[in-house]
Design a protein around this motif. Sequence first.
Motif, PDB file in Angstrom:
ATOM      1  N   VAL A   1      33.423  50.014  34.375  1.00 23.03           N
ATOM      2  CA  VAL A   1      33.078  49.737  35.991  1.00 23.03           C
ATOM      3  C   VAL A   1      34.302  48.573  35.939  1.00 23.03           C
ATOM      4  O   VAL A   1      34.462  47.460  35.126  1.00 23.03           O
ATOM      5  N   THR A   2      34.484  47.837  37.038  1.00 24.51           N
ATOM      6  CA  THR A   2      35.003  46.880  37.681  1.00 24.51           C
ATOM      7  C   THR A   2      33.878  45.893  38.084  1.00 24.51           C
ATOM      8  O   THR A   2      32.664  46.478  39.323  1.00 24.51           O
ATOM      9  N   GLY A   3      34.087  44.518  37.925  1.00 24.96           N
ATOM     10  CA  GLY A   3      32.823  43.811  38.139  1.00 24.96           C
ATOM     11  C   GLY A   3      33.055  42.127  37.116  1.00 24.96           C
ATOM     12  O   GLY A   3      33.826  42.166  36.762  1.00 24.96           O
ATOM     13  N   ARG A   4      31.784  41.968  37.085  1.00 28.41           N
ATOM     14  CA  ARG A   4      31.055  40.958  36.276  1.00 28.41           C
ATOM     15  C   ARG A   4      30.355  40.756  35.040  1.00 28.41           C
ATOM     16  O   ARG A   4      29.204  41.013  35.520  1.00 28.41           O
ATOM     17  N   ILE A   5      30.562  40.219  34.068  1.00 29.82           N
ATOM     18  CA  ILE A   5      29.372  39.992  32.625  1.00 29.82           C
ATOM     19  C   ILE A   5      28.888  39.688  33.143  1.00 29.82           C
ATOM     20  O   ILE A   5      28.789  38.495  33.290  1.00 29.82           O
ATOM     21  N   SER A   6      27.333  39.930  33.225  1.00 30.34           N
ATOM     22  CA  SER A   6      25.808  39.481  33.484  1.00 30.34           C
ATOM     23  C   SER A   6      24.980  39.172  32.306  1.00 30.34           C
ATOM     24  O   SER A   6      24.481  38.660  32.457  1.00 30.34           O
ATOM     25  N   SER A   7      25.223  39.863  30.872  1.00 25.40           N
ATOM     26  CA  SER A   7      25.281  39.534  29.718  1.00 25.40           C
ATOM     27  C   SER A   7      25.443  40.396  28.420  1.00 25.40           C
ATOM     28  O   SER A   7      26.147  41.226  28.727  1.00 25.40           O
ATOM     29  N   VAL A   8      25.415  39.444  27.386  1.00 19.32           N
ATOM     30  CA  VAL A   8      25.589  40.144  26.160  1.00 19.32           C
ATOM     31  C   VAL A   8      24.985  40.012  25.439  1.00 19.32           C
ATOM     32  O   VAL A   8      24.478  38.138  25.046  1.00 19.32           O
ATOM     33  N   THR A   9      24.062  40.768  25.118  1.00 15.80           N
ATOM     34  CA  THR A   9      22.460  40.200  23.815  1.00 15.80           C
ATOM     35  C   THR A   9      22.420  41.713  22.922  1.00 15.80           C
ATOM     36  O   THR A   9      23.446  42.875  23.315  1.00 15.80           O
ATOM     37  N   PRO A  10      22.174  41.126  22.047  1.00 18.29           N
ATOM     38  CA  PRO A  10      22.242  41.994  20.700  1.00 18.29           C
ATOM     39  C   PRO A  10      20.772  43.159  21.216  1.00 18.29           C
ATOM     40  O   PRO A  10      20.251  42.569  22.062  1.00 18.29           O
ATOM     41  N   PHE A  11      21.281  44.500  21.061  1.00 17.65           N
ATOM     42  CA  PHE A  11      20.771  45.241  21.130  1.00 17.65           C
ATOM     43  C   PHE A  11      20.695  46.231  19.869  1.00 17.65           C
ATOM     44  O   PHE A  11      20.785  46.627  18.845  1.00 17.65           O
ATOM     45  N   SER A  12      18.767  46.804  19.533  1.00 16.26           N
ATOM     46  CA  SER A  12      18.717  47.824  17.348  1.00 16.26           C
ATOM     47  C   SER A  12      18.478  49.207  18.716  1.00 16.26           C
ATOM     48  O   SER A  12      17.745  49.412  19.294  1.00 16.26           O
TER      49      SER A  12
ATOM     50  N   LYS B   1      32.321  37.035  28.308  1.00 11.61           N
ATOM     51  CA  LYS B   1      30.983  36.031  27.943  1.00 11.61           C
ATOM     52  C   LYS B   1      30.479  35.940  29.115  1.00 11.61           C
ATOM     53  O   LYS B   1      31.651  37.065  30.123  1.00 11.61           O
ATOM     54  N   GLU B   2      29.537  36.051  29.197  1.00  8.16           N
ATOM     55  CA  GLU B   2      28.994  35.953  30.496  1.00  8.16           C
ATOM     56  C   GLU B   2      29.537  35.105  31.997  1.00  8.16           C
ATOM     57  O   GLU B   2      29.961  34.024  31.209  1.00  8.16           O
ATOM     58  N   GLY B   3      29.742  35.982  33.107  1.00  5.78           N
ATOM     59  CA  GLY B   3      30.391  35.065  33.635  1.00  5.78           C
ATOM     60  C   GLY B   3      32.053  36.156  33.907  1.00  5.78           C
ATOM     61  O   GLY B   3      32.829  36.165  34.841  1.00  5.78           O
ATOM     62  N   ASP B   4      32.273  36.003  32.789  1.00  5.24           N
ATOM     63  CA  ASP B   4      34.005  37.049  33.252  1.00  5.24           C
ATOM     64  C   ASP B   4      33.955  38.492  33.978  1.00  5.24           C
ATOM     65  O   ASP B   4      32.887  39.229  33.956  1.00  5.24           O
ATOM     66  N   LYS B   5      34.890  37.930  34.297  1.00  8.83           N
ATOM     67  CA  LYS B   5      35.363  39.116  35.730  1.00  8.83           C
ATOM     68  C   LYS B   5      35.972  40.152  34.516  1.00  8.83           C
ATOM     69  O   LYS B   5      36.625  39.704  33.444  1.00  8.83           O
ATOM     70  N   VAL B   6      35.628  41.544  34.652  1.00 10.35           N
ATOM     71  CA  VAL B   6      36.084  42.871  33.919  1.00 10.35           C
ATOM     72  C   VAL B   6      36.705  43.570  34.386  1.00 10.35           C
ATOM     73  O   VAL B   6      36.674  43.788  35.860  1.00 10.35           O
ATOM     74  N   LYS B   7      38.009  44.900  34.197  1.00 15.24           N
ATOM     75  CA  LYS B   7      38.640  45.250  35.400  1.00 15.24           C
ATOM     76  C   LYS B   7      38.094  47.013  34.672  1.00 15.24           C
ATOM     77  O   LYS B   7      38.146  46.863  33.100  1.00 15.24           O
ATOM     78  N   THR B   8      38.324  48.636  35.687  1.00 14.44           N
ATOM     79  CA  THR B   8      37.498  49.158  34.820  1.00 14.44           C
ATOM     80  C   THR B   8      38.673  49.731  33.721  1.00 14.44           C
ATOM     81  O   THR B   8      39.867  49.681  34.078  1.00 14.44           O
ATOM     82  N   GLY B   9      38.547  50.389  32.256  1.00 13.99           N
ATOM     83  CA  GLY B   9      39.654  50.434  31.080  1.00 13.99           C
ATOM     84  C   GLY B   9      39.781  49.689  30.473  1.00 13.99           C
ATOM     85  O   GLY B   9      40.778  49.329  29.597  1.00 13.99           O
TER      86      GLY B   9
ATOM     87  N   GLU C   1      27.876  44.108  35.953  1.00 15.18           N
ATOM     88  CA  GLU C   1      27.094  44.441  37.622  1.00 15.18           C
ATOM     89  C   GLU C   1      28.617  44.377  38.740  1.00 15.18           C
ATOM     90  O   GLU C   1      29.419  43.945  38.036  1.00 15.18           O
ATOM     91  N   THR C   2      28.191  45.732  38.470  1.00 12.10           N
ATOM     92  CA  THR C   2      29.553  46.092  39.403  1.00 12.10           C
ATOM     93  C   THR C   2      30.177  45.893  40.958  1.00 12.10           C
ATOM     94  O   THR C   2      29.279  45.364  41.526  1.00 12.10           O
ATOM     95  N   ALA C   3      31.501  45.727  40.834  1.00  6.83           N
ATOM     96  CA  ALA C   3      32.102  44.638  41.805  1.00  6.83           C
ATOM     97  C   ALA C   3      32.132  46.373  43.163  1.00  6.83           C
ATOM     98  O   ALA C   3      32.834  47.563  42.735  1.00  6.83           O
ATOM     99  N   PRO C   4      32.247  45.598  44.220  1.00  2.85           N
ATOM    100  CA  PRO C   4      32.206  46.798  45.667  1.00  2.85           C
ATOM    101  C   PRO C   4      34.268  47.829  45.335  1.00  2.85           C
ATOM    102  O   PRO C   4      33.697  48.992  45.340  1.00  2.85           O
ATOM    103  N   ASP C   5      35.317  47.159  44.559  1.00  6.40           N
ATOM    104  CA  ASP C   5      36.428  47.434  44.865  1.00  6.40           C
ATOM    105  C   ASP C   5      36.242  47.590  43.744  1.00  6.40           C
ATOM    106  O   ASP C   5      36.658  46.944  42.598  1.00  6.40           O
ATOM    107  N   GLU C   6      37.407  49.143  42.928  1.00 12.67           N
ATOM    108  CA  GLU C   6      37.444  49.197  41.914  1.00 12.67           C
ATOM    109  C   GLU C   6      38.869  48.946  41.336  1.00 12.67           C
ATOM    110  O   GLU C   6      39.553  48.821  41.937  1.00 12.67           O
ATOM    111  N   GLU C   7      38.759  47.903  40.643  1.00 12.33           N
ATOM    112  CA  GLU C   7      40.774  47.945  39.770  1.00 12.33           C
ATOM    113  C   GLU C   7      40.609  48.505  38.273  1.00 12.33           C
ATOM    114  O   GLU C   7      39.714  48.194  37.344  1.00 12.33           O
ATOM    115  N   ILE C   8      41.949  49.043  38.429  1.00 13.39           N
ATOM    116  CA  ILE C   8      41.830  49.765  36.850  1.00 13.39           C
ATOM    117  C   ILE C   8      43.053  48.707  35.904  1.00 13.39           C
ATOM    118  O   ILE C   8      43.721  48.076  36.974  1.00 13.39           O
TER     119      ILE C   8
END
Length: 435
Positions: free
Chosen positions: A80-91, A55-63, A104-111
């Motif tokens: 990328v490593t960063g924070r989810i800024s949106s999850v929206t339907p797309f056609s 969901k929006e706001g979650d932190k994620v790591k590369t991979g 949104e990409t964070a400056p430091d990458e975590e795997i």
Amino acid sequence: MIKKSFIGLAKPRLMYETLESLLPEPRNIELPEKVTLLLETVSEKSSANGQFSIKEGDKVKTGQKLTLSGENGIYVTATVTGRISSVTPFSGNFGKKYMAISIETAPDEEIDADFGKIAVKDPFNGIRDFLLSCPGGIPPHLFSDNNGAVKTLVICGIDNDLLISTNQYMVKADMNSIKDGIDILKKAIAAEKIIFAVPRHLKHEASAADAVTKIIAPQYPAASPRMIMKDVLGLVVPAGKTCEDMGVTFINAEAAASIGSAFKDGVIPVNKKITVIKKDGTAAFVSARIGTPLSNIFNALDIHLNEKDRIVLGGPMTGSAVYSADLPVLPDTDAVIIQDFSVIPLVSDCPCINCGECIRMCPANIPINMLVRLLEAGLYEQAEDEYDLQSCIECGLCSYVCPAKIPIFQYIRLAKHELFRLQTGEEITEEANDD
Ligand code: SF4
Ligand code: SF4
């Protein structure tokens, strides 16, 4: 290289690009501030109502594997490593439904460590559970079962369209990873035969892999899967059947390299190699993070888009025009073409003049002059029954030669899509979901 016919006496010969000695280093596109990943979904409605495991706001790591709950295990891996800024339907094209996950990409990458911990011990589940959205794109049906459904696996060392050098580059530049990938694939699936299909000038490189090397003719559309089936494997795919129905699956050399490097390093590759054809016809070769907006690539290459310019994802014969430079690089984006609006070939609603050019060019021997009349009228089932629609290998040669500029190839794709919907009852399922 495209060789036109001599005063119309012979078929035009369309030759694949050849990467012989010239080896362009891909230009690295800077990591964007935001990437967008497209996760294909069963239906927009079910996804929108479903419980997201992200969901929006979650932190994620590369991979990290990103899934939507209730969607049959379909996933993408974060690039990328960063924070989810949106999850929206797309056609997408032909009404394909996705969720667009922006990070949104964070400056430091975590795997993310999951792939390294779990997958490497088990190649089958490793590829199936983590690598389906890696660069090159791996067909999901490769892992639908492990009981011999894939009799022959064909690795393609040449792109299936003109002007694109992505897979030839991989054979030239990263043969070690491809070799490793083929070794892993041998362990992961019980294919009886693995074939490495390359143009003649890459025969030496390809012979280093533990696979049967086969040569693809340099003339378009010899690298299309159905042509490889016929010319290389001696198998004709009956109308309405797929190569997979006959036990043959195709993957790109880039995907094999992704598998090899993922298992060697314990880290999922996230950069896609792309051939960019600029407005002046010159090519650039870039490496961009999957999910990078196309506009970032254009800015890096100093390509200025004007209103009505056209962006095509894919090659000149089979690519699809897209409407926005904000669309992201996908795992299978091998090429992007930018056409200035002043040189875009016009399509027309002129009627067929029965010149027969399309029939002379068609490798599937389809009576296209008759077929096109039914397609224009939306008579898709009749087109399938009477004029062999399903034998089309989707090479686009008919549209290329048609003097009336009829968008035959687009009609064919639409017709096949509509027939698929009818025959699989997709509309009925959607209606049922709406209740
Ligand atoms: S795209 Fe056109 S030329 Fe190519 S196989 Fe289909 S009908 Fe024939
Ligand atoms: S090339 Fe175009 S105009 Fe000529 S027969 Fe085919 S569809 Fe008709």
